[in-house]
Motif scaffolding. Structure first.
Motif, mmCIF file in Angstrom:
data_model
loop_
_atom_site.group_PDB
_atom_site.id
_atom_site.type_symbol
_atom_site.label_atom_id
_atom_site.label_comp_id
_atom_site.label_asym_id
_atom_site.label_seq_id
_atom_site.Cartn_x
_atom_site.Cartn_y
_atom_site.Cartn_z
ATOM 1 N N GLU A 292 -1.627 -3.671 -12.086
ATOM 2 C CA GLU A 292 -1.521 -2.631 -13.333
ATOM 3 C C GLU A 292 -1.151 -1.332 -12.958
ATOM 4 O O GLU A 292 -1.445 -0.738 -11.330
ATOM 5 C CB GLU A 292 -2.828 -2.263 -13.881
ATOM 6 N N GLY A 293 0.227 -0.796 -13.339
ATOM 7 C CA GLY A 293 0.835 0.679 -12.415
ATOM 8 C C GLY A 293 1.711 0.268 -11.819
ATOM 9 O O GLY A 293 1.927 1.696 -10.897
ATOM 10 N N ARG B 122 -11.561 -0.538 -4.117
ATOM 11 C CA ARG B 122 -13.640 -1.383 -3.809
ATOM 12 C C ARG B 122 -14.165 -1.044 -3.026
ATOM 13 O O ARG B 122 -14.329 -1.108 -1.564
ATOM 14 C CB ARG B 122 -13.685 -2.948 -3.631
ATOM 15 N N GLU C 20 -8.520 4.976 -5.681
ATOM 16 C CA GLU C 20 -8.914 4.264 -5.356
ATOM 17 C C GLU C 20 -9.038 2.629 -5.960
ATOM 18 O O GLU C 20 -9.556 2.024 -4.589
ATOM 19 C CB GLU C 20 -8.618 3.930 -4.156
ATOM 20 N N ASP D 70 -19.591 -6.926 -10.458
ATOM 21 C CA ASP D 70 -18.660 -6.555 -8.922
ATOM 22 C C ASP D 70 -17.382 -5.753 -10.142
ATOM 23 O O ASP D 70 -17.261 -5.261 -8.627
ATOM 24 C CB ASP D 70 -18.796 -8.457 -8.206
ATOM 25 N N ILE D 71 -17.057 -5.433 -10.754
ATOM 26 C CA ILE D 71 -15.977 -5.392 -11.358
ATOM 27 C C ILE D 71 -14.775 -6.422 -10.824
ATOM 28 O O ILE D 71 -14.290 -7.225 -11.817
ATOM 29 C CB ILE D 71 -15.482 -3.390 -10.758
ATOM 30 N N LEU E 118 0.973 -1.242 -0.135
ATOM 31 C CA LEU E 118 -0.180 0.249 -0.287
ATOM 32 C C LEU E 118 0.838 1.697 0.492
ATOM 33 O O LEU E 118 0.291 2.564 -0.644
ATOM 34 C CB LEU E 118 -0.858 0.164 1.374
ATOM 35 N N TYR E 119 2.032 0.811 0.648
ATOM 36 C CA TYR E 119 2.853 2.472 0.574
ATOM 37 C C TYR E 119 4.293 1.581 0.885
ATOM 38 O O TYR E 119 4.405 1.965 1.131
ATOM 39 C CB TYR E 119 2.621 3.212 2.084
ATOM 40 N N ALA F 89 -12.359 -8.348 -7.094
ATOM 41 C CA ALA F 89 -12.794 -8.285 -5.727
ATOM 42 C C ALA F 89 -10.967 -7.050 -5.452
ATOM 43 O O ALA F 89 -10.457 -7.174 -5.744
ATOM 44 C CB ALA F 89 -12.343 -9.609 -5.195
ATOM 45 N N PRO F 90 -11.584 -7.049 -3.973
ATOM 46 C CA PRO F 90 -10.070 -5.761 -3.710
ATOM 47 C C PRO F 90 -8.880 -6.581 -4.019
ATOM 48 O O PRO F 90 -8.668 -7.668 -3.679
ATOM 49 C CB PRO F 90 -10.373 -5.386 -2.710
ATOM 50 N N THR F 91 -8.019 -5.793 -4.336
ATOM 51 C CA THR F 91 -7.110 -5.859 -4.699
ATOM 52 C C THR F 91 -5.956 -6.565 -3.068
ATOM 53 O O THR F 91 -5.103 -7.500 -2.458
ATOM 54 C CB THR F 91 -5.430 -5.077 -4.862
ATOM 55 N N THR F 92 -6.570 -6.201 -1.692
ATOM 56 C CA THR F 92 -5.796 -6.466 -0.667
ATOM 57 C C THR F 92 -6.188 -7.553 -0.372
ATOM 58 O O THR F 92 -5.405 -8.274 0.057
ATOM 59 C CB THR F 92 -6.068 -5.223 0.413
ATOM 60 N N HIS G 73 -4.498 4.860 -11.775
ATOM 61 C CA HIS G 73 -3.025 4.330 -11.297
ATOM 62 C C HIS G 73 -2.181 3.627 -12.049
ATOM 63 O O HIS G 73 -0.844 3.898 -12.358
ATOM 64 C CB HIS G 73 -3.539 3.451 -9.832
ATOM 65 N N GLY H 165 -8.727 -0.308 -7.451
ATOM 66 C CA GLY H 165 -8.274 -1.348 -6.769
ATOM 67 C C GLY H 165 -8.939 -1.627 -5.642
ATOM 68 O O GLY H 165 -9.836 -3.119 -5.012
ATOM 69 N N ASP I 129 -8.781 4.331 -15.941
ATOM 70 C CA ASP I 129 -8.401 3.604 -14.445
ATOM 71 C C ASP I 129 -6.943 4.981 -14.679
ATOM 72 O O ASP I 129 -6.043 4.029 -14.805
ATOM 73 C CB ASP I 129 -7.941 2.255 -14.178
ATOM 74 N N SER J 196 0.434 -0.613 -9.016
ATOM 75 C CA SER J 196 -0.878 0.049 -8.110
ATOM 76 C C SER J 196 -1.541 -0.989 -7.084
ATOM 77 O O SER J 196 -2.296 -1.260 -7.852
ATOM 78 C CB SER J 196 -0.596 0.980 -8.241
ATOM 79 N N LEU J 197 -1.722 -1.430 -5.729
ATOM 80 C CA LEU J 197 -2.905 -1.809 -5.627
ATOM 81 C C LEU J 197 -4.596 -0.894 -5.586
ATOM 82 O O LEU J 197 -5.442 -1.335 -5.530
ATOM 83 C CB LEU J 197 -3.185 -1.781 -3.922
ATOM 84 N N GLY J 198 -4.106 0.142 -6.580
ATOM 85 C CA GLY J 198 -5.551 1.352 -6.706
ATOM 86 C C GLY J 198 -5.634 1.060 -8.117
ATOM 87 O O GLY J 198 -7.142 1.602 -8.807
ATOM 88 N N SER J 199 -5.364 0.150 -8.559
ATOM 89 C CA SER J 199 -5.811 -0.517 -10.292
ATOM 90 C C SER J 199 -6.413 -1.509 -10.125
ATOM 91 O O SER J 199 -6.796 -2.237 -9.353
ATOM 92 C CB SER J 199 -4.949 -0.700 -11.031
ATOM 93 N N TYR J 200 -7.891 -1.239 -11.424
ATOM 94 C CA TYR J 200 -8.040 -2.347 -11.254
ATOM 95 C C TYR J 200 -7.609 -3.895 -11.558
ATOM 96 O O TYR J 200 -6.652 -3.298 -12.235
ATOM 97 C CB TYR J 200 -9.302 -2.108 -12.361
#
Lengths: 423, 423
Positions: free
Chosen positions: A85-86, B292, B288, A316-317, A59-60, A319-322, B41, B290, B39, A88-92
């Motif tokens: 992607e990129g 969700r 953010e 659902d797009i 995440l950081y 599941a969350p990356t985390t 990121h 990813g 997206d 970052s955990l912020g990408s789809y």
């Protein structure tokens, strides 16, 4: 005469945490903890450090530079960032999950099943096993009246199952589990359920919870083989909820996956019987319920059907990356020799020891309570006691002009710190 | 004569990133970047440090001790850990989200709408705005044939909307947006759509995307008032997708929420018109995707209906905790004077500046392309060009014996680095 309290769902909503008498309250317990959600962290179980350290770094990523994390934590975080992607955990991600994580899952399954290989393209990551199950059940749903899809469902079953089947528009076809045999699955019960509902609906699948929720039963090879043979003969899809697969503690008890047994039964079965198995980040020992991830593996399913499944997961797009990365860390943990290995192994051992002890202790407590009897659990995180209203409670209630079941529940709460609740 | 390429969905799947001539490839661009997923990121936008720092500490609270994070990061992490059951992000939350975060959302809405108060019990957190929209649309769905639920949907609309309505079993009732007026919403188009579909289905709601996806249009107060009046007169629910509310950059353009306008129209409207507004962690500047999370606020909805909504959200268990906490951090950012304020403000400004510049640059590029014309965007992250096959392309293709549209697409890719794709 005692009367069955069948109308009160005997799910235990809380167990007493201490028998130490507190003079202040004069109660034989300190407080009541709600354990009904099956949420270990909520009740004080600790997260697994390796999982949390890697996720924090992901995440950081500045933490790669200036923090004293073990080198394998940093390496793993770097590798996982590369698959996002990129970076970052912020990408789809793809709707069925990050390919790398699906591969990790397939590798884990292959290892678990003594080399019977799993293909990542049959693995789908979702926001929890529950969500994947819902999508599969919706795929099966259809028909009206006598043609309505039916799914064989155990009694007792996970409390989440009936509303799920209901929302998907599917009829639950109940089959009884055998309490006197530790809640074992009895093939005759399955057959009877099937026979009595054929003609009343269109049974298309058998749902099985193994290790059992809420029974704690773990099926042996013979029991699984029987179910597979029935599924083959009746052309039923097997929906196997195996989310407690890493929580097995009964003596001489081993978790055998349905897939493994199916493949070891020979090609007659391994190439024909359709099977979907579910696993979850929430129900495993890491117990990361809040991060929301699970997966299913489909066996012998038509690729076109899986495409539709994938499309349905798309709404659902993803599941969350985390959660997805936590799955990766759970299924591909540090190896012996890795800097984090010892700590990780100790933490997992502690978690499992506590679970085993709690299961034993809770069984003792329940069996000591007036009117309770409970089968021991072999796995999972639930016990499922039978509750019968004791004769003396009924008499006392009558004398006091109170409803017997309400009086009984009050006494259990006041005197034992046990709260009975209706679901 | 030129022919419209209406059958090719003109969504721009990639824009050229550089006009610098590369001698090696002789192409006027370095590469093609897929920006179709919306997206940021993925395409190199940086995450917001404050959000990531707090989440990293929440995931691994040991960082409270030994890491040089700013004190407001640590304080916030401590506060957020306190609102999680058992102090862990690994615990389940209520299906509609953590109460604290719902309160933060309500406070944000109240501030945004010049003091018009929002109640956290009308706020529901979900795994993305898309998911909340799906659940609401399913609540509205029903009927068959002439009684089937219809929802008015703009043309053009977000590419995710038609499959969502379709899966929910709802009929899309299309109303045209006005390209020549920068894709403004025209009330007559709404009225005509309603009139022509009444009797063919049961229209129950108007879906609006503002700031517009994919048009980039931002509605003014008058336009919103007209829609509210129509909804009131026709007893239609307003489903307002406001996920790009913090990405508005048109000159003299301001985002006005439907709720604010509704309440400023007086009690005749503010106490009767049913409205659901959606916002999202993915589409906001923090981007953010990813993690969700998203939310909806319901206005004037029957509490019993909201209870059903909550029950339906339950099958998802809950939105991931990391996403929920990121929502909290996004909507309650550092204040002036806080140690993280300056960095945070600079990062957000940079993000918004890049977005504004990209919108301007992409517009120039598109309007320079043969056959393209494009309205400027006032907000959001999309441009929606019109594409007409140039006469000379048609002639060249005919001479070469190629299909004109395929030839055109190839030329755009080879010469301009622009990939046209069908959704």
């Amino acid at each position: 005469m005692t009367t069955s309290l069948d109308f009160v769902n005997p799910r235990v909503r809380a167990i007493r945490v201490s028998e130490q008498t507190l003079l202040e309250s004069l109660k034989p317990f300190k407080g009541v903890i709600d354990v009904s959600s099956g949420d270990p962290h909520r009740t004080g179980m600790k997260p697994i450090s390796f999982v949390r350290q890697v996720l924090a770094v992901c995440l950081y990523p500045h933490l790669l530079q200036d923090n004293p994390f073990p080198p394998d934590v940093k390496l793993r975080a770097q590798r996982l960032l590369q698959i996002c992607e990129g970076g970052s955990l912020g990408s789809y991600t793809a709707s069925s999950g990050l390919h790398h994580v699906r591969q990790t899952i397939a590798d884990f399954i292959t290892k678990r099943d003594a080399g019977i290989s799993a293909n990542p393209k049959n693995v789908f990551i979702s926001s929890g096993a529950q969500r994947a199950l819902m999508v599969v059940v919706k795929l099966l749903s259809g028909g009206e009246g006598l043609t309505k899809t039916g799914i064989l469902a155990p009694q007792p079953c996970p409390h989440t199952l009936p509303p799920l089947l209901d929302e998907a528009g599917v009829l639950a076809v109940p089959y009884r589990l055998m309490e006197d045999r530790g809640w074992a699955l009895d093939l005759n019960q399955l057959r009877q359920a099937l026979e009595s509902y054929r003609g009343r609906c269109n049974p298309r699948a058998i749902y099985i919870s193994n290790p059992g929720n809420p029974t704690g039963h773990v099926q042996d090879r013979k029991s699984i083989q029987e179910v597979v043979q029935l599924a083959a003969a009746e052309k039923l899809l097997l929906l196997v909820d195996e989310v407690y697969q890493d929580s097995v503690y009964g003596q001489n008890t081993e978790f055998l996956s349905y897939k493994r047994v199916l493949f070891e039964m020979g090609r007659e079965f391994s190439e024909t019987v359709e099977l979907v198995s579910f696993h979850s980040l929430s129900c495993a020992s890491v117990a990361e319920c809040g991060l929301r991830a699970g997966y299913m593996e489909a066996v012998n399913m038509d690729p076109d059907v899986l495409k539709v499944f994938d499309t349905m997961l798309c709404t659902d797009i993803s599941a969350p990356t985390t959660g997805q990365l936590a799955l990766d860390l759970m299924l591909n943990p540090p190896e012996p020799g890795d800097p984090s290995y010892d700590t990780h192994a100790q933490e997992l051992l502690l978690t499992r020891t506590v679970l085993t002890r709690n299961a034993e202790r809770a069984l003792e407590v329940l069996n000591d309570l007036p009117g309770f009897s409970c089968q021991p659990a072999m796995g999972g995180i639930y016990l499922y006691p039978r509750v019968q209203l004791p004769a003396e409670i009924r008499e006392q209630a009558e004398m006091l002009g109170l409803e017997a079941d309400v009086f009984y529940c009050q006494k259990l709460l006041e005197e034992e710190g046990l709260l009975l609740g209706k679901r």
